[in-house]
Design a protein around this motif. Structure first.
Motif, PDB file in Angstrom:
ATOM      1  N   UNK A  35      -8.972   0.840   3.047  1.00 19.32           N
ATOM      2  CA  UNK A  35      -8.507   0.828   4.430  1.00 19.32           C
ATOM      3  C   UNK A  35      -9.186   1.919   5.247  1.00 19.32           C
ATOM      4  N   UNK A  36      -9.389   3.084   4.635  1.00 19.61           N
ATOM      5  CA  UNK A  36     -10.054   4.175   5.339  1.00 19.61           C
ATOM      6  C   UNK A  36     -11.495   3.813   5.693  1.00 19.61           C
ATOM      7  N   UNK A  37     -12.185   3.211   4.729  1.00 20.82           N
ATOM      8  CA  UNK A  37     -13.569   2.812   4.989  1.00 20.82           C
ATOM      9  C   UNK A  37     -13.647   1.744   6.071  1.00 20.82           C
ATOM     10  N   UNK A  38     -12.691   0.807   6.043  1.00 20.10           N
ATOM     11  CA  UNK A  38     -12.712  -0.252   7.052  1.00 20.10           C
ATOM     12  C   UNK A  38     -12.360   0.270   8.433  1.00 20.10           C
ATOM     13  N   UNK A  39     -11.521   1.298   8.487  1.00 23.06           N
ATOM     14  CA  UNK A  39     -11.087   1.822   9.780  1.00 23.06           C
ATOM     15  C   UNK A  39     -12.006   2.898  10.332  1.00 23.06           C
ATOM     16  N   UNK A  40     -12.925   3.391   9.514  1.00 26.36           N
ATOM     17  CA  UNK A  40     -13.798   4.494   9.944  1.00 26.36           C
ATOM     18  C   UNK A  40     -14.565   4.210  11.227  1.00 26.36           C
ATOM     19  N   UNK A  41     -15.145   3.014  11.411  1.00 26.36           N
ATOM     20  CA  UNK A  41     -15.912   2.780  12.655  1.00 26.36           C
ATOM     21  C   UNK A  41     -15.047   2.765  13.906  1.00 26.36           C
ATOM     22  N   UNK A  42     -13.751   2.537  13.755  1.00 28.36           N
ATOM     23  CA  UNK A  42     -12.879   2.379  14.925  1.00 28.36           C
ATOM     24  C   UNK A  42     -12.062   3.630  15.220  1.00 28.36           C
ATOM     25  N   UNK A  43     -12.030   4.535  14.280  1.00 29.26           N
ATOM     26  CA  UNK A  43     -11.223   5.729  14.479  1.00 29.26           C
ATOM     27  C   UNK A  43     -12.060   6.971  14.207  1.00 29.26           C
ATOM     28  N   UNK A  44     -12.017   7.896  15.156  1.00 26.88           N
ATOM     29  CA  UNK A  44     -12.787   9.129  15.003  1.00 26.88           C
ATOM     30  C   UNK A  44     -12.137  10.067  13.986  1.00 26.88           C
ATOM     31  N   UNK A  45     -10.833  10.047  13.942  1.00 23.80           N
ATOM     32  CA  UNK A  45     -10.149  10.978  13.040  1.00 23.80           C
ATOM     33  C   UNK A  45      -8.924  10.296  12.419  1.00 23.80           C
ATOM     34  N   UNK A  46      -8.843  10.334  11.141  1.00 25.24           N
ATOM     35  CA  UNK A  46      -7.726   9.717  10.432  1.00 25.24           C
ATOM     36  C   UNK A  46      -6.998  10.806   9.631  1.00 25.24           C
ATOM     37  N   UNK A  47      -5.734  10.905   9.823  1.00 28.43           N
ATOM     38  CA  UNK A  47      -4.934  11.879   9.089  1.00 28.43           C
ATOM     39  C   UNK A  47      -4.496  11.237   7.771  1.00 28.43           C
ATOM     40  N   UNK A  48      -5.216  11.586   6.704  1.00 27.89           N
ATOM     41  CA  UNK A  48      -4.962  10.975   5.403  1.00 27.89           C
ATOM     42  C   UNK A  48      -3.543  11.250   4.920  1.00 27.89           C
ATOM     43  N   UNK A  49      -3.041  12.435   5.207  1.00 27.40           N
ATOM     44  CA  UNK A  49      -1.692  12.785   4.751  1.00 27.40           C
ATOM     45  C   UNK A  49      -0.640  11.885   5.386  1.00 27.40           C
ATOM     46  N   UNK A  50      -0.802  11.617   6.678  1.00 24.73           N
ATOM     47  CA  UNK A  50       0.153  10.753   7.375  1.00 24.73           C
ATOM     48  C   UNK A  50       0.104   9.343   6.802  1.00 24.73           C
ATOM     49  N   UNK A  51      -1.121   8.838   6.573  1.00 28.32           N
ATOM     50  CA  UNK A  51      -1.264   7.491   6.019  1.00 28.32           C
ATOM     51  C   UNK A  51      -0.633   7.400   4.639  1.00 28.32           C
ATOM     52  N   UNK A  52      -0.893   8.410   3.821  1.00 24.10           N
ATOM     53  CA  UNK A  52      -0.326   8.411   2.468  1.00 24.10           C
ATOM     54  C   UNK A  52       1.199   8.428   2.524  1.00 24.10           C
ATOM     55  N   UNK A  53       1.749   9.236   3.434  1.00 21.27           N
ATOM     56  CA  UNK A  53       3.198   9.326   3.556  1.00 21.27           C
ATOM     57  C   UNK A  53       3.787   7.991   4.000  1.00 21.27           C
ATOM     58  N   UNK A  54       3.149   7.353   4.961  1.00 22.53           N
ATOM     59  CA  UNK A  54       3.638   6.060   5.450  1.00 22.53           C
ATOM     60  C   UNK A  54       3.597   5.019   4.337  1.00 22.53           C
ATOM     61  N   UNK A  55       2.478   4.991   3.579  1.00 29.85           N
ATOM     62  CA  UNK A  55       2.343   4.024   2.483  1.00 29.85           C
ATOM     63  C   UNK A  55       3.383   4.298   1.395  1.00 29.85           C
ATOM     64  N   UNK A  56       3.599   5.584   1.088  1.00 23.85           N
ATOM     65  CA  UNK A  56       4.563   5.940   0.047  1.00 23.85           C
ATOM     66  C   UNK A  56       5.977   5.512   0.433  1.00 23.85           C
ATOM     67  N   UNK A  57       6.366   5.774   1.683  1.00 21.53           N
ATOM     68  CA  UNK A  57       7.712   5.397   2.134  1.00 21.53           C
ATOM     69  C   UNK A  57       7.854   3.878   2.175  1.00 21.53           C
ATOM     70  N   UNK A  58       6.827   3.199   2.696  1.00 23.49           N
ATOM     71  CA  UNK A  58       6.888   1.743   2.809  1.00 23.49           C
ATOM     72  C   UNK A  58       6.974   1.087   1.433  1.00 23.49           C
ATOM     73  N   UNK A  59       6.167   1.567   0.475  1.00 21.31           N
ATOM     74  CA  UNK A  59       6.200   0.981  -0.863  1.00 21.31           C
ATOM     75  C   UNK A  59       7.515   1.289  -1.573  1.00 21.31           C
ATOM     76  N   UNK A  60       8.075   2.472  -1.314  1.00 22.36           N
ATOM     77  CA  UNK A  60       9.358   2.821  -1.926  1.00 22.36           C
ATOM     78  C   UNK A  60      10.474   1.908  -1.432  1.00 22.36           C
TER      79      UNK A  60
END
Length: 315
Positions: A35-60
């Motif tokens: 997902x990070x690689x696919x989103x790289x061209x469209x986003x200048x800055x991605x907060x990996x910690x926020x994404x990980x937290x969102x994925x962790x909560x959603x999967x839980x």
């Protein structure tokens, strides 16, 4: 597993999918990387910690992880008088002794080699043996909560379960070592304790009642058994039942304690025959003696009490 229609296979709340959890975690890492690689061209800055937290909560939430129900667990498993009495039962089982028990007690007894879950016995699944599961002959203790939901409902308590558990207790001469309410610790060949339920002939009853409950079963009366320690809050009663006819059975009965002025103080409820001694299996005219151990709450004052008794449907 994710295509199964059983929640025990599509969630990580139970232990059945424990082996899959590392693979699910690794797959989520790979998925996040893609997902990070696919989103790289469209986003200048991605907060990996926020994404990980969102994925962790959603999967839980999606997989019903245990940590999402911590508040409910804390509320359910508070330390109270009931829990303290359970601990006393567990302490009666010496370290290293072989035992079979219902689910809730297995973690506390896990520091021994010979430990077996009661659900194998209740179901007698042929997955464990071609002729059905049989517990080892060297068992020393049996600890059963006859109201434990995981045991008394669904696939863990099929129609054959009462016979399976009852025949095990009777064949092994299992006797009550200690009990309260519908939780019983048995010890094999323990000559100081009674059988939980047994057929009797012409019993001498301390307090005869002779109450016809439903034209099918008669409550003959009860005994008060003085076998508890002086500081114990366990009231040991023995009930006497006689079957007249019919095939139905009251599933439970309540016991209310009232003070001398008739004010309600506390109540206990009991599943008839501990779910395994069924009235419709008795012969007409058969008399059954059943032992019941009632935990008296510490809030109950000393004094004289009246007892109200009656059957009801327990669900």
């Amino acid at each position: 597993n994710l295509l199964s229609n059983k929640s025990t296979f599509t969630t990580i709340h139970h232990h059945y999918t424990a082996l899959l959890i590392p693979f699910i975690f690794f797959a989520s890492v790979l998925g996040a990387e893609k997902l990070l690689k696919a989103a790289a061209p469209f986003m200048k800055r991605i907060n990996l910690k926020v994404i990980f937290l969102v994925v962790a909560v959603a999967s839980s939430l999606f997989l019903e992880a245990p940590q999402m129900k911590l508040y409910g667990f804390f509320k359910m498993y508070r330390v109270n008088e009931y829990a303290q009495e359970k601990e006393k039962l567990l302490k009666q089982i010496p370290e290293g002794s072989s035992a079979i028990a219902t689910f809730q007690f297995l973690p506390k007894l896990a520091n021994r080699h010979d430990l077996y879950p009661l659900n194998w016995l209740a179901v007698r699944d042929k997955m464990y043996a071609s002729c059905g599961y049989e517990p080892p002959a060297n068992l020393e203790y049996t600890l059963i909560d006859f109201n434990e939901p995981l045991i008394t409902r669904g696939a863990f308590f099929p129609p054959s379960a009462p016979h399976n558990i009852r025949s095990f207790l009777e064949a092994g001469d299992w006797r009550v070592a200690r009990a309260f309410n519908d939780i019983v610790l048995f010890r094999k060949g323990y000559n100081k304790g009674p059988r939980l339920c047994e057929t009797v002939i012409n019993p001498r009853i301390q307090y005869p009642m002779n109450v016809d409950l439903n034209k099918e079963i008669v409550f003959l009366g009860y005994d008060i058994v003085y076998d508890s320690a002086p500081d114990s809050r366990i009231l040991h009663l023995a009930y006497y039942w006689k079957r007249i006819k019919g095939s139905s059975r009251p599933t439970s009965f309540f016991i209310q304690f009232l003070d001398a002025d008739g004010n309600f103080k506390f109540q206990n409820q009991h599943v008839f025959g501990y779910r395994i001694y069924l009235q419709d299996e008795w012969r007409e005219g058969q008399v059954m003696k059943e032992h019941h151990y009632i935990l008296i709450p510490s809030s109950a004052d000393e004094g004289d009490y009246n007892i109200n008794f009656g059957p009801f449907i327990f669900d």
